[in-house]
Scaffold this motif. Structure first.
Motif, PDB file in Angstrom:
ATOM      1  N   ASN A 165       0.836  -1.193   0.000  1.00  0.00           N
ATOM      2  CA  ASN A 165       0.000   0.000   0.000  1.00  0.00           C
ATOM      3  C   ASN A 165       0.877   1.251   0.000  1.00  0.00           C
ATOM      4  N   ARG A 166       0.242   2.382  -0.165  1.00  0.00           N
ATOM      5  CA  ARG A 166       0.984   3.635  -0.309  1.00  0.00           C
ATOM      6  C   ARG A 166       1.847   3.930   0.908  1.00  0.00           C
ATOM      7  N   HIS A 167       1.318   3.682   2.096  1.00  0.00           N
ATOM      8  CA  HIS A 167       2.068   3.969   3.320  1.00  0.00           C
ATOM      9  C   HIS A 167       3.332   3.119   3.398  1.00  0.00           C
ATOM     10  N   GLU A 168       3.222   1.830   3.087  1.00  0.00           N
ATOM     11  CA  GLU A 168       4.385   0.955   3.180  1.00  0.00           C
ATOM     12  C   GLU A 168       5.404   1.265   2.082  1.00  0.00           C
ATOM     13  N   ARG A 169       4.933   1.646   0.906  1.00  0.00           N
ATOM     14  CA  ARG A 169       5.874   2.049  -0.144  1.00  0.00           C
ATOM     15  C   ARG A 169       6.663   3.273   0.298  1.00  0.00           C
ATOM     16  N   LYS A 170       5.977   4.193   0.971  1.00  0.00           N
ATOM     17  CA  LYS A 170       6.647   5.405   1.437  1.00  0.00           C
ATOM     18  C   LYS A 170       7.744   5.069   2.442  1.00  0.00           C
ATOM     19  N   ILE A 171       7.500   4.062   3.294  1.00  0.00           N
ATOM     20  CA  ILE A 171       8.509   3.657   4.275  1.00  0.00           C
ATOM     21  C   ILE A 171       9.771   3.179   3.564  1.00  0.00           C
ATOM     22  N   ILE A 172       9.614   2.389   2.503  1.00  0.00           N
ATOM     23  CA  ILE A 172      10.765   1.904   1.731  1.00  0.00           C
ATOM     24  C   ILE A 172      11.510   3.071   1.099  1.00  0.00           C
ATOM     25  N   HIS A 173      10.766   3.967   0.460  1.00  0.00           N
ATOM     26  CA  HIS A 173      11.391   5.125  -0.194  1.00  0.00           C
ATOM     27  C   HIS A 173      12.171   5.966   0.823  1.00  0.00           C
ATOM     28  N   MET A 174      11.543   6.226   1.979  1.00  0.00           N
ATOM     29  CA  MET A 174      12.189   7.063   2.988  1.00  0.00           C
ATOM     30  C   MET A 174      13.434   6.387   3.562  1.00  0.00           C
ATOM     31  N   ALA A 175      13.377   5.069   3.714  1.00  0.00           N
ATOM     32  CA  ALA A 175      14.507   4.341   4.287  1.00  0.00           C
ATOM     33  C   ALA A 175      15.744   4.424   3.395  1.00  0.00           C
ATOM     34  N   LEU A 176      15.538   4.571   2.092  1.00  0.00           N
ATOM     35  CA  LEU A 176      16.661   4.558   1.149  1.00  0.00           C
ATOM     36  C   LEU A 176      16.897   5.904   0.467  1.00  0.00           C
ATOM     37  N   GLN A 177      16.210   6.942   0.915  1.00  0.00           N
ATOM     38  CA  GLN A 177      16.323   8.225   0.222  1.00  0.00           C
ATOM     39  C   GLN A 177      17.732   8.830   0.294  1.00  0.00           C
ATOM     40  N   ASP A 178      18.495   8.484   1.332  1.00  0.00           N
ATOM     41  CA  ASP A 178      19.851   9.022   1.466  1.00  0.00           C
ATOM     42  C   ASP A 178      20.926   8.037   1.006  1.00  0.00           C
ATOM     43  N   ASN A 179      20.503   6.928   0.434  1.00  0.00           N
ATOM     44  CA  ASN A 179      21.452   5.932  -0.050  1.00  0.00           C
ATOM     45  C   ASN A 179      21.958   6.368  -1.430  1.00  0.00           C
ATOM     46  N   TYR A 180      23.255   6.689  -1.554  1.00  0.00           N
ATOM     47  CA  TYR A 180      23.773   7.221  -2.809  1.00  0.00           C
ATOM     48  C   TYR A 180      24.025   6.129  -3.850  1.00  0.00           C
ATOM     49  N   ARG A 181      23.884   4.860  -3.438  1.00  0.00           N
ATOM     50  CA  ARG A 181      24.155   3.774  -4.369  1.00  0.00           C
ATOM     51  C   ARG A 181      22.917   3.334  -5.144  1.00  0.00           C
ATOM     52  N   PRO A 207      -4.347  -2.044  -6.949  1.00  0.00           N
ATOM     53  CA  PRO A 207      -3.670  -2.278  -5.670  1.00  0.00           C
ATOM     54  C   PRO A 207      -2.398  -3.117  -5.807  1.00  0.00           C
ATOM     55  N   TYR A 208      -1.863  -3.164  -7.027  1.00  0.00           N
ATOM     56  CA  TYR A 208      -0.687  -4.006  -7.268  1.00  0.00           C
ATOM     57  C   TYR A 208       0.580  -3.176  -7.482  1.00  0.00           C
ATOM     58  N   ARG A 209       0.553  -1.947  -7.010  1.00  0.00           N
ATOM     59  CA  ARG A 209       1.707  -1.070  -7.192  1.00  0.00           C
ATOM     60  C   ARG A 209       2.876  -1.549  -6.326  1.00  0.00           C
ATOM     61  N   LYS A 210       4.075  -1.546  -6.893  1.00  0.00           N
ATOM     62  CA  LYS A 210       5.245  -2.124  -6.231  1.00  0.00           C
ATOM     63  C   LYS A 210       6.384  -1.120  -6.183  1.00  0.00           C
ATOM     64  N   VAL A 211       7.288  -1.336  -5.244  1.00  0.00           N
ATOM     65  CA  VAL A 211       8.514  -0.540  -5.158  1.00  0.00           C
ATOM     66  C   VAL A 211       9.615  -1.270  -5.925  1.00  0.00           C
ATOM     67  N   VAL A 212      10.360  -0.501  -6.718  1.00  0.00           N
ATOM     68  CA  VAL A 212      11.501  -1.032  -7.455  1.00  0.00           C
ATOM     69  C   VAL A 212      12.770  -0.402  -6.879  1.00  0.00           C
ATOM     70  N   ILE A 213      13.751  -1.234  -6.582  1.00  0.00           N
ATOM     71  CA  ILE A 213      15.056  -0.754  -6.114  1.00  0.00           C
ATOM     72  C   ILE A 213      16.083  -1.098  -7.191  1.00  0.00           C
ATOM     73  N   GLU A 214      16.794  -0.089  -7.651  1.00  0.00           N
ATOM     74  CA  GLU A 214      17.792  -0.345  -8.688  1.00  0.00           C
ATOM     75  C   GLU A 214      19.044   0.482  -8.425  1.00  0.00           C
ATOM     76  N   LEU A 215      20.126   0.068  -9.078  1.00  0.00           N
ATOM     77  CA  LEU A 215      21.407   0.740  -8.905  1.00  0.00           C
ATOM     78  C   LEU A 215      21.375   2.106  -9.583  1.00  0.00           C
ATOM     79  N   LYS A 216      21.879   3.113  -8.888  1.00  0.00           N
ATOM     80  CA  LYS A 216      22.015   4.414  -9.528  1.00  0.00           C
ATOM     81  C   LYS A 216      23.082   4.352 -10.598  1.00  0.00           C
TER      82      LYS A 216
END
Length: 225
Positions: free
Chosen positions: A173-189, A199-208
């Motif tokens: 859900n939107r709240h949990e996606r925000k937690i992931i985004h916030m947790a990694l917002q300062d990660n420069y990698r 309701p199938y929206r997902k978080v994607v983590i990829e290399l900068k």
């Protein structure tokens, strides 16, 4: 359900009980705006009048509406649940207390989120301004879930950094996606973004871009020092 009713009875108490039964709600939600005592007729036989009451459904404030909505659900499910209310910056927290309430949490809190969504609809029904926000929690589940998601985000970010391959998380859900985004917002990698439709929206983590090379150089510098 009628919002107002008039009933009579041999006594005022009898008339009140008839009104409450007709309204179909608990007595604590009823106001009696008119109460007429019974009168005796001439010689106690002729012209007497019964007691009469006029009852109206009490207007609940939004928080009470949400609490009643939940209480009705729990009663229908035959669950004994106590609700502890407290205030926070984001709204009113309903902490549910009882035995074996896992059924109200569901997988990754999906049932809990649904209860929260429906409770907010009930609380704010008919309101255009001054809407309230109800937050439902069970034994601090939400804070524990947030901690789990933050740890997951850090672990997966490290995996992306090591492998260079992007990772797509399960729908959140939107709240949990925000937690992931916030947790990694300062990660420069690594970088994060959301993809897909509710309701199938997902978080994607990829290399900068350049993230892997930069991380290798950083490790080399750390070793050299």
């Amino acid at each position: 359900m009628s919002l107002e009713v008039e009933k009579t009875g041999r006594t005022v108490e009898e008339a009140k009980n008839a009104a409450i039964e007709a309204l179909g709600i608990s007595a604590d939600l009823v106001d009696f705006v008119e109460v007429v005592e019974p009168t005796k007729g001439f010689l106690g036989l002729i012209g007497g009048k019964p007691a009469k009451v006029k009852a109206v459904v009490r207007e609940l404030d939004p928080v009470d509406k949400a609490e009643k909505f939940l209480s009705d659900i729990f009663a229908a499910m035959h669950l004994e649940v106590s609700i502890e209310k407290s205030e926070c910056e984001d709204g009113t927290i309903f902490n549910l207390i009882g035995d074996n309430l896992g059924i109200l949490i569901g997988k990754h809190g999906q049932t809990l989120d649904s209860l929260q969504y429906l409770s907010n609809l009930a609380a704010n029904h008919g309101m255009s301004d001054n809407k309230v926000r109800i937050i439902i929690d069970i034994e601090n589940y939400r804070s524990r879930r947030e901690d789990t998601l933050r740890r997951l985000a850090v672990r997966l970010a490290d995996k992306v950094r090591r492998t260079g391959e992007r990772i797509v998380l399960e729908p959140m859900n939107r709240h949990e996606r925000k937690i992931i985004h916030m947790a990694l917002q300062d990660n420069y990698r690594v970088a994060t973004y959301s993809a897909g439709d509710e309701p199938y929206r997902k978080v994607v983590i990829e290399l900068k871009r350049g993230g892997r090379r930069d991380s290798h150089e950083r490790r080399d510098r750390e070793v050299d020092n």
